[in-house]
Design an enzyme around this catalytic site. Structure first.
Site, mmCIF file in Angstrom:
data_model
loop_
_atom_site.group_PDB
_atom_site.id
_atom_site.type_symbol
_atom_site.label_atom_id
_atom_site.label_comp_id
_atom_site.label_asym_id
_atom_site.label_seq_id
_atom_site.Cartn_x
_atom_site.Cartn_y
_atom_site.Cartn_z
ATOM 1 N N ASP A 5 0.784 -1.248 0.000
ATOM 2 C CA ASP A 5 0.000 0.000 0.000
ATOM 3 C C ASP A 5 0.818 1.303 0.000
ATOM 4 O OD1 ASP A 5 -1.862 -1.981 0.287
ATOM 5 O OD2 ASP A 5 -2.788 -1.220 2.120
ATOM 6 N N LYS B 115 -7.021 -5.071 -2.892
ATOM 7 C CA LYS B 115 -7.787 -5.605 -1.754
ATOM 8 C C LYS B 115 -8.831 -4.587 -1.313
ATOM 9 C CE LYS B 115 -3.989 -4.261 1.313
ATOM 10 N NZ LYS B 115 -4.607 -3.181 2.064
ATOM 11 N N CYS C 84 -1.780 -2.407 7.831
ATOM 12 C CA CYS C 84 -1.768 -3.409 6.765
ATOM 13 C C CYS C 84 -0.468 -4.218 6.692
ATOM 14 C CB CYS C 84 -2.085 -2.746 5.432
ATOM 15 S SG CYS C 84 -3.815 -2.221 5.350
#
Ligand code: VGL
Ligand code: ZN
Length: 193
Positions: free
Chosen positions: A13, A98, A146
């Protein structure tokens, strides 16, 4: 980090909403880790290791956001500038999305519907196993969200797992979250370097 063909670098990310000071969920200091992540990408590539990128990829309305009853300001809405990978990031590998169906997508390996509890895989584990990967190195954003979820899932799924702490930055929604996250990862068997 030592890399080889059985290892994958998972870059989590590194998207504008987290990594750019103008982003919707900017993680303090995140832009400073981009060169550190790029050095890991270069080392991985030089050793013939896989490199895979995850991206948070949310619909505009989701129970993941404050507006839908969730914990987070809007971020990484698919197709927007905030969802794009940071322009300084070296991108040289597959991208796994995701949260595309409105789920929470904390782990790169799987997502969970916060309303129903339904869980679904992203296909990352299958992709890595199909390429003979047994060890992964996790870097990126955010360390206490994450990255942590991805590393804990990786251990649970049987991958030898390392996290390069200097190649992460954390949200610290509550003071101390980053330290707690790294302690939890280490306790679960993640090698923190
Ligand atoms: C993340 C909060 C919400 C992350 C994603 O990438 O760490 N954090 N969604
Ligand atoms: Zn998100």
């Amino acid at each position: 980090m030592p890399y080889d063909a059985g290892t994958a670098l998972v870059v989590v990310d590194v998207q504008n909403d987290f990594a750019d000071p103008a982003g919707g969920l900017y993680v303090t200091g995140a832009e400073l880790i981009v060169p550190v992540v790029n050095a890991e990408v270069a080392a991985a590539r030089a050793a013939g290791a896989q490199v895979v990128y995850t991206t948070d990829w949310h619909p505009a309305a989701t129970p993941h956001f404050l507006t839908g009853g969730g914990p987070w300001p809007a971020h990484c809405v698919k197709g927007t500038w905030g969802a794009e990978l940071h322009s300084d990031l070296v991108v040289d590998g597959d991208i796994v999305r995701k949260g595309t169906g409105g789920e929470d997508g904390y782990s790169g390996f799987g997502v969970r519907d916060p309303l129903t509890g339904d869980e679904r895989t992203t296909g990352l584990a299958a992709l890595l196993r199909a390429r003979g990967v047994s060890a992964i190195v996790v870097v990126g954003l955010a360390g206490d969200v994450c990255v942590q979820a991805t590393a804990l899932d990786a251990v649970r799924l049987g991958f030898a797992t390392r996290v390069v702490r200097a190649a992460t930055a954390s949200v610290n929604l509550t003071e101390g979250d980053e330290d707690r996250a790294f302690a939890a990862m280490a306790a679960a068997g993640v090698e923190v370097v």
